[in-house]
Design a protein around this motif. Sequence first.
Motif, PDB file in Angstrom:
ATOM      1  N   SER A 225      16.042 -22.816   3.322  1.00  0.00           N
ATOM      2  CA  SER A 225      14.897 -22.677   4.226  1.00  0.00           C
ATOM      3  C   SER A 225      13.573 -23.005   3.551  1.00  0.00           C
ATOM      4  O   SER A 225      12.521 -22.946   4.189  1.00  0.00           O
TER       5      SER A 225
ATOM      6  N   ASN B  45      12.410 -21.311   0.836  1.00  0.00           N
ATOM      7  CA  ASN B  45      11.845 -20.160   0.144  1.00  0.00           C
ATOM      8  C   ASN B  45      11.988 -20.356  -1.361  1.00  0.00           C
ATOM      9  O   ASN B  45      13.087 -20.641  -1.852  1.00  0.00           O
TER      10      ASN B  45
ATOM     11  N   SER C  45      16.781 -31.029   0.427  1.00  0.00           N
ATOM     12  CA  SER C  45      17.493 -30.018   1.213  1.00  0.00           C
ATOM     13  C   SER C  45      18.367 -30.675   2.268  1.00  0.00           C
ATOM     14  O   SER C  45      19.480 -30.210   2.543  1.00  0.00           O
TER      15      SER C  45
ATOM     16  N   ASP D  67      10.632 -31.924   8.974  1.00  0.00           N
ATOM     17  CA  ASP D  67      12.061 -31.619   9.088  1.00  0.00           C
ATOM     18  C   ASP D  67      12.766 -32.534  10.082  1.00  0.00           C
ATOM     19  O   ASP D  67      13.984 -32.732   9.994  1.00  0.00           O
TER      20      ASP D  67
END
Length: 251
Positions: A75, A77, A95, A151
């Motif tokens: 996510s 973090n 990611s 994203d």
Amino acid sequence: MYIPSLKEVVSAEEWQLRCDLAACYRLVALHGWTDLVFTHISARLPGDGHDFLINPYGLLFDEITASSLLRVDASGNQLTESPFTVNRAGFVIHSAIHAARPDVQCVLHTHTRAGVGVSAQQAGLLPISQQSMVIQGSLAYHDYEGIALRDAEKPRLQSDLGKANYLMLRNHGLLTVGATIADAFLAMYIFESACQIQIAAQAGGPLTMVDESIQATAQADARAQTGGIGGRFVWPALLRKLERTNPGYDA
């Protein structure tokens, strides 16, 4: 800049991964593939999640150490305390690929002059060298969408890469993936070499293309050249060179 050692804080497996990734950053710097602080390499951490290590945004690649690398989750973090943060574009690209490719441990991305130059050519990488032959059977392309801050680009990155190990980001640069850090580095060495050769060859006369019948066997021949172990064959020698030229990555 002093960064406390994490050697006694993280698991032995994570520490080894950190050392190898820090070495990879410094080897990329040694080979002249950096773009100041604006590219990135990541390594998936062991476990069921999609946590991975990536560079602290703002450090030059030849400054990076095992302890300075940042751990992030799927996510975004940041799980490592640091005065530095993660490059947003780095997080989006890496990611996306780690989530889609569980077979991949390392993702390596560059903005070299030769890589961007070939990525801007309509025909992409041409079958004109032994190096390009190794790549052709596992090469994919992704169209430029601007700096990768959104994203929304992730599904297209994942779809375009598919099962390939080499991705040419059009008008942008090169990306390789590997089952190990060593594999991703060796793949980028070959990819970058193929692009440099193409730019050099295009400065001369007409080009000779390699016949498709030869292209089909090139990847198998390349695996045979390393005894079937890929990047692991050259990695110890690369680390010895790094120890001679820029030690301290494993701090």
